[in-house]
Design a protein around this motif. Sequence first.
Motif: not given
Length: 528
Positions: A153-178
Motif C-alpha cells: 500500500x506504500x506509494x512512491x514517487x521517483x525524483x531524478x534531478x539532472x543537470x546536463x546529463x544527456x549521456x545517461x538520463x535515458x538509462x536512468x529513466x529506463x531503469x526506473x520505468x522497469x
Amino acid sequence: MRTARFIGSWLAAAIALTLAVTLFLQWIGFVLDSGGAGSPMPLLLWMAFGANLLAWSLVGVVRLGDDSVRALISRRAAAGAPARAPQGPRGRGGDRAAADRVLVRAHAGAGGPGAPAGPGGPGGGLAGSAPGTVPLPLPPAGPAGRRRTDPDQISLAVVIPAHNEEPVIDSAITSALRLFNRWDIYVVSDSSHDATADIAAETGVNVLELLTNRGKAGAIEAVIEEFELTENYDGVVILDADTELDTNYVAGARRQLSDPTVAAVAGFVVAEWKPKQRTVIGRLVSAYRDRLYWLLQYLLRYGQTWRHTSVAPIVPGFASVYRSSVLRRIDINPKGLVIEDYNMTFEVHHKRLGRISMSPDTRAYCQDPFTLGDYVKQVRRWTLGFWQTVRRHGVWPSLFWFSLFFYILEVVVVSVLLLATVAMGVLAVLPPLTGGAVLEFGAYASAYTAVTAVLPLTTIAVGLFVPDYILTCVLATVRRRPSYLLYGLFFLPMRIIDSYLTLRTLPMAWTAKSDGRWKSPTRVALKR
C-alpha cells in the motif's frame, strides 16, 4: 564462452584468496619478528583498518543474527496467515491501464490564469494529462502522522534531478520505468544546456525545467513543491541521473518503509564495472570505489543502521527514499552547502524524525568518475559538504553524535598520521634512490637518522601497504576480478589523496561559500 568465463572467474578468486592468505601469514611473521614495546605495527594496523570499522563490524554481526531471527519469525507467521489477493502496481492511476494516461512535458512556469489545476498545484503542476483528458487521482498518502505498514500500500514517487546529463538520463529513466509507472517519475532538469529535458520528455515521464540553475538540492525542493509530492505519495525516491536500480529495489524499500519507525532508506551502492568503457585511470577509480563501498556498507553502515543504533551519518543521495511526512519537516536546501545528502540525514537525526534503514536488498548501480580530476573534484565536494553540515548543525546530546565524534576523531587523526607516514617514507627512500647524495646535507642526514631509527622504510612498506593490499585481495576474491590485484597496488595513493582532501576541506567549511550549483562530470551512456 560462458563456461570458460565461469571457470576463469573462480580460478581468479582462488588465486586472489591464496595471495591474501600468503600475505597475511608473511605479515604476521614480520609483526612477530619486529614485536616489542616500541613497535609501530599496532599504530600502522589501526591506520590501515580503523577502530570504527572493527567496532561496527561486530555490531553488524549482532544485527545479522537479530535480523535472521526476526525474518524466521515473520516467515512462520506469514505461513499461518490466510492468502491475500495480489495487489496491482501502486501509484498515480496504478489500478488503471497505462494507456489511460498520456503524459506530456511539464514546463516550469507554464501555469497562469486559466491554466488547469491539479494535484501538482495551479498552472500545470500535474504534468500528467494531455488536453481533453481527466487526471486519475492518486491514492491518498494517508492521514497526517499515520504511516502505512503494508508494503503493497506504500506509494512512491521517483525524483531524478539532472543537470546536463544527456549521456545517461535515458538509462536512468529506463531503469526506473522497469519498476514504476511513468506518471510516478518526475525528472527536474536544472537549467540544462543539452538535450537532457528533451530526452526525458520523449520517455513520457513528468518533466520540470528550471530556467535558473538552483543546484541539486534546489531542484529536488522545486519538483517536490511543484507537484506536491509529499502530499500525494507516502514516500519519495531520489535518484541521481547516472543511477540504475536493481530489480528488487522497490520491494526492499517498501519493506523497510513498512516499519513506522523508519524515516529514510539508504540505497545500497554498487560501483559499475565496465572496464572496456574506461581508461586505465577510470578503471583504477572504479575498482577503488568498489572496495570502498564494500567496506563501508558491509563493515560499517550495516551495523550503523541496525534498528537499535541508527547512527549512519549519510543517506547517499544517489538512490535514497524518504518518507513524505519526514520530507515535509526537512530543510532540503539551506544556503551555503555544496551537497544535500549529509544535511538531509543530519536533519533526520537532529529533529528525531525516525531512524535510517539500509539493507543489501535495495541495491543501485552508480557511475563513478572517469578521470582523476573528476574524482578529486567529487571527493573534495563530498568532504567539504560533510564538514559544512557538521558546522551547520553543531553538537547535540545523542547516540548519533557519540558515534559521529569517534568517527570524526579517527578520520582526522588517521589522515594526519597517514600523510606524516608518507612524508617519512619519502624521506627514507630518497637516499637509496640518489645513491646517498642527499645525505651530504647535514639537516637531511640528521632527519633521516632520526626517522629510520623509529620507522624504517621496510616497516612503513610492510606495516602500511600489506594490510591495505590484503583487503584488496579479499575483494578480488569476493568479486572474482583478478584485475583488482593490479589496481590494488595503487589504492594506497588513492587513500592518500582522500586524506589530503579531508584535511584540506576542514577549514574551508568555515570559509567557502556555495550556492549549491553543480557541474556534471564526464559521463558515458550506461548499458547494462
